[in-house]
Write a protein that holds these residues in place. Structure first.
Motif, PDB file in Angstrom:
ATOM      1  N   VAL A 173       0.845  -1.199   0.000  1.00 39.52           N
ATOM      2  CA  VAL A 173       0.000   0.000   0.000  1.00 39.52           C
ATOM      3  C   VAL A 173       0.881   1.249   0.000  1.00 39.52           C
ATOM      4  CG1 VAL A 173      -1.687   1.327   1.331  1.00 39.52           C
ATOM      5  CG2 VAL A 173      -1.907  -1.167   1.171  1.00 39.52           C
ATOM      6  N   HIS A 174       0.701   2.097  -1.010  1.00 36.36           N
ATOM      7  CA  HIS A 174       1.444   3.352  -1.133  1.00 36.36           C
ATOM      8  C   HIS A 174       0.460   4.513  -1.059  1.00 36.36           C
ATOM      9  CE1 HIS A 174       4.504   0.588  -2.465  1.00 36.36           C
ATOM     10  NE2 HIS A 174       5.365   1.541  -2.761  1.00 36.36           N
ATOM     11  N   PRO A 175       0.139   5.013   0.161  1.00 34.92           N
ATOM     12  CA  PRO A 175      -0.827   6.118   0.266  1.00 34.92           C
ATOM     13  C   PRO A 175      -0.242   7.393  -0.329  1.00 34.92           C
ATOM     14  CG  PRO A 175      -0.292   5.166   2.437  1.00 34.92           C
ATOM     15  CD  PRO A 175       0.698   4.638   1.464  1.00 34.92           C
ATOM     16  N   CYS A 176      -1.150   8.278  -0.827  1.00 27.38           N
ATOM     17  CA  CYS A 176      -0.674   9.511  -1.459  1.00 27.38           C
ATOM     18  C   CYS A 176      -0.197  10.528  -0.419  1.00 27.38           C
ATOM     19  CB  CYS A 176      -1.769  10.117  -2.330  1.00 27.38           C
ATOM     20  SG  CYS A 176      -3.066  10.978  -1.407  1.00 27.38           S
ATOM     21  N   SER A 214      -1.893  12.953   0.906  1.00 28.15           N
ATOM     22  CA  SER A 214      -2.511  14.282   0.885  1.00 28.15           C
ATOM     23  C   SER A 214      -4.019  14.287   0.653  1.00 28.15           C
ATOM     24  CB  SER A 214      -1.826  15.157  -0.167  1.00 28.15           C
ATOM     25  OG  SER A 214      -1.907  14.521  -1.419  1.00 28.15           O
ATOM     26  N   CYS A 215      -4.628  13.168   0.296  1.00 29.35           N
ATOM     27  CA  CYS A 215      -6.076  13.161   0.058  1.00 29.35           C
ATOM     28  C   CYS A 215      -6.818  13.258   1.402  1.00 29.35           C
ATOM     29  CB  CYS A 215      -6.502  11.909  -0.703  1.00 29.35           C
ATOM     30  SG  CYS A 215      -6.469  10.400   0.291  1.00 29.35           S
ATOM     31  N   ALA A 216      -8.138  13.381   1.354  1.00 33.90           N
ATOM     32  CA  ALA A 216      -8.927  13.561   2.580  1.00 33.90           C
ATOM     33  C   ALA A 216      -8.763  12.365   3.523  1.00 33.90           C
ATOM     34  CB  ALA A 216     -10.394  13.764   2.217  1.00 33.90           C
ATOM     35  N   ALA A 217      -8.705  11.144   2.971  1.00 35.86           N
ATOM     36  CA  ALA A 217      -8.534   9.961   3.825  1.00 35.86           C
ATOM     37  C   ALA A 217      -7.148   9.960   4.467  1.00 35.86           C
ATOM     38  CB  ALA A 217      -8.750   8.687   3.000  1.00 35.86           C
ATOM     39  N   CYS A 218      -6.123  10.269   3.677  1.00 33.20           N
ATOM     40  CA  CYS A 218      -4.759  10.311   4.220  1.00 33.20           C
ATOM     41  C   CYS A 218      -4.635  11.373   5.312  1.00 33.20           C
ATOM     42  CB  CYS A 218      -3.746  10.585   3.108  1.00 33.20           C
ATOM     43  SG  CYS A 218      -3.370   9.146   2.095  1.00 33.20           S
ATOM     44  N   GLY A 244      -4.296   5.996   5.799  1.00 40.00           N
ATOM     45  CA  GLY A 244      -3.523   5.783   4.579  1.00 40.00           C
ATOM     46  C   GLY A 244      -3.979   4.580   3.782  1.00 40.00           C
ATOM     47  N   HIS A 245      -4.423   3.524   4.479  1.00 34.21           N
ATOM     48  CA  HIS A 245      -4.821   2.311   3.754  1.00 34.21           C
ATOM     49  C   HIS A 245      -6.175   2.478   3.055  1.00 34.21           C
ATOM     50  CE1 HIS A 245      -6.751   1.957   7.621  1.00 34.21           C
ATOM     51  NE2 HIS A 245      -7.467   0.948   7.218  1.00 34.21           N
ATOM     52  N   LEU A 246      -6.855   3.606   3.347  1.00 35.77           N
ATOM     53  CA  LEU A 246      -8.119   3.890   2.659  1.00 35.77           C
ATOM     54  C   LEU A 246      -7.947   5.059   1.683  1.00 35.77           C
ATOM     55  CD1 LEU A 246     -10.479   3.536   5.756  1.00 35.77           C
ATOM     56  CD2 LEU A 246     -10.086   1.860   3.954  1.00 35.77           C
ATOM     57  N   CYS A 247      -6.696   5.391   1.404  1.00 37.94           N
ATOM     58  CA  CYS A 247      -6.356   6.487   0.488  1.00 37.94           C
ATOM     59  C   CYS A 247      -7.144   6.352  -0.820  1.00 37.94           C
ATOM     60  CB  CYS A 247      -4.854   6.421   0.195  1.00 37.94           C
ATOM     61  SG  CYS A 247      -4.313   7.526  -1.104  1.00 37.94           S
ATOM     62  N   GLY A 291     -15.756  -3.751   8.770  1.00 35.32           N
ATOM     63  CA  GLY A 291     -14.878  -4.315   7.756  1.00 35.32           C
ATOM     64  C   GLY A 291     -13.417  -4.251   8.172  1.00 35.32           C
ATOM     65  N   ALA A 292     -12.602  -5.119   7.572  1.00 35.54           N
ATOM     66  CA  ALA A 292     -11.140  -5.055   7.717  1.00 35.54           C
ATOM     67  C   ALA A 292     -10.580  -5.616   6.425  1.00 35.54           C
ATOM     68  CB  ALA A 292     -10.657  -5.862   8.914  1.00 35.54           C
ATOM     69  N   CYS A 293      -9.879  -4.811   5.672  1.00 35.40           N
ATOM     70  CA  CYS A 293      -9.425  -5.253   4.351  1.00 35.40           C
ATOM     71  C   CYS A 293      -7.919  -5.143   4.236  1.00 35.40           C
ATOM     72  CB  CYS A 293     -10.113  -4.405   3.287  1.00 35.40           C
ATOM     73  SG  CYS A 293      -9.426  -4.561   1.663  1.00 35.40           S
ATOM     74  N   SER A 294      -7.408  -4.009   4.619  1.00 34.18           N
ATOM     75  CA  SER A 294      -6.000  -3.733   4.374  1.00 34.18           C
ATOM     76  C   SER A 294      -5.464  -3.008   5.593  1.00 34.18           C
ATOM     77  CB  SER A 294      -5.915  -2.845   3.126  1.00 34.18           C
ATOM     78  OG  SER A 294      -4.618  -2.358   2.983  1.00 34.18           O
ATOM     79  N   ASP A 295      -4.220  -2.706   5.566  1.00 33.27           N
ATOM     80  CA  ASP A 295      -3.661  -1.877   6.616  1.00 33.27           C
ATOM     81  C   ASP A 295      -2.278  -1.439   6.207  1.00 33.27           C
ATOM     82  OD1 ASP A 295      -3.934  -0.823   9.383  1.00 33.27           O
ATOM     83  OD2 ASP A 295      -1.938  -1.675   9.389  1.00 33.27           O
ATOM     84  N   GLU A 296      -1.856  -0.301   6.688  1.00 34.38           N
ATOM     85  CA  GLU A 296      -0.477   0.079   6.420  1.00 34.38           C
ATOM     86  C   GLU A 296       0.241   0.593   7.662  1.00 34.38           C
ATOM     87  OE1 GLU A 296       0.515   3.629   5.819  1.00 34.38           O
ATOM     88  OE2 GLU A 296      -1.414   4.136   6.671  1.00 34.38           O
TER      89      GLU A 296
END
Ligand code: ZN
Ligand code: ZN
Length: 344
Positions: free
Chosen positions: A86-89, A91-95, A100-103, A284-289
């Protein structure tokens, strides 16, 4: 270099392609080992993440740094590292909220950037961690699966001395059970029950209560007997089955938590009256960073012996055999890895 690419749904090919160029904030990794994930198999079968083909497959990898981008500090050529897909950006609203894992503008190995089923792969420097010399690359490739399992366990919010039921004895179910049940775990001690269909898989969940429900007419009765009088504090869905959703919800205590970890595409019937009445939570649980550091620390935990979960290793050239084995779980396969001569 050799890379295993997904060209279209159902079309996997081992190709000779150029070694990827790296950006100034990236590292180039010579792959030591990379493990096959259930999601790789799903991608081949139905491409649920809308991958733009062709793409180099694989997202669970570890290896040696062979090139360092001009802006990168803290890494040198020859360093042994585990990597996170997972490479979060950033800067988006989620980040900005720390998710970050929902970027919403995420880059991810084998979805929109090159994956790990290749002799070399690029990774952004903040998505790599040093690993001790005594951790084999095959085990280090598990850093991301461990991260996502730690996230699912965190989502379960089981209180100390509580009870947790994990439905499904695939690699993730087993990994969660091992993490939660291990005495060295710093998660509060809970009674961990793992239910599945194959004794050899259940046997990997050392320290957990394991129940084989294969062919059992009423698994509810068998599983209910291991919980206290109210039911389980939490149930984690680690198998993609609608029947398991029904079963899991029926086994929860009031205010219990049902964690949807496995991918179950499409709509699944749920008894919302029960959710209403007993104030159940479905999460839910899908990913994580951000559990990556914790996961790397677990790799070094001798008691967890994560390398035992890698039951088979293959060279990339034998990809058909390796993917088939990961798909069927025959020959007592749990986690199947590609290992690279240069990286060992
Ligand atoms: Zn994975
Ligand atoms: Zn973002």
């Amino acid at each position: 270099m050799k890379a295993l690419q997904l060209l279209d749904v159902g079309q996997v090919a081992l190709l000779e392609i150029p070694v990827p160029d790296i950006k100034a904030d990236e590292l180039l990794i010579r792959t030591g080992a990379t493990t096959i994930c259930t999601s790789d198999l799903n991608d081949i079968r139905e491409n649920p993440f809308d991958i733009a083909f062709p793409i180099t497959m694989g997202h669970e990898g570890a290896g040696t740094v062979v090139q360092v981008g001009s802006l990168v500090q803290g890494f040198s050529i020859g360093d042994r590292v585990a990597t996170h897909p997972v490479h979060p950006c950033g800067s988006c609203a989620a980040c900005r909220r720390g998710w970050g894992h929902l970027c919403t503008a995420m880059e991810h190995f084998a979805i929109n950037r090159p994956g790990t089923f290749a002799e070399y792969y690029p990774v952004r420097h903040d998505r790599a961690r040093h690993i001790p010399d005594d951790i084999p690359f095959t085990a280090a490739a598990l850093a991301e699966p461990i991260s996502v399992c730690l996230e699912a366990l965190a989502q379960a919010c089981v209180p100390a001395q509580g009870t947790l039921l994990i439905l499904g004895d695939g690699p993730f179910g087993v990994l969660m059970a091992r993490l939660e049940a291990s005495a060295s775990s710093n998660i509060s001690p809970v009674k961990t029950v793992l239910a599945g269909w194959q004794d050899f898989r259940l046997a990997f969940a050392r320290d957990a209560v394991t129940l084989n429900t294969y062919g059992v007419r009423d698994p509810y009765v068998m599983l209910r007997a291991e919980a206290d009088e109210l039911g389980y504090d939490a149930v984690i869905l680690a198998v993609g089955s609608a029947a398991a959703v029904r079963l899991g919800l029926s086994l929860l205590r009031p205010r219990g938590r049902f964690v949807v970890f496995s991918a179950l595409p499409g709509e699944t019937p749920v008894d919302l009256f029960r959710v209403h009445l007993d104030e159940l939570a479905i999460v839910g649980a899908c990913s994580d960073e951000d559990r990556f550091d914790d996961a790397v620390a677990r790799l070094g935990d001798a008691e967890l012996r994560m390398e035992e979960l890698i039951t088979h290793t293959f060279p990339l050239a034998r990809h058909e055999e390796a993917l088939a084995l990961a798909e069927t779980g025959h020959d007592r396969a749990l986690k199947v890895a590609f290992a690279f001569q240069a990286g060992l």
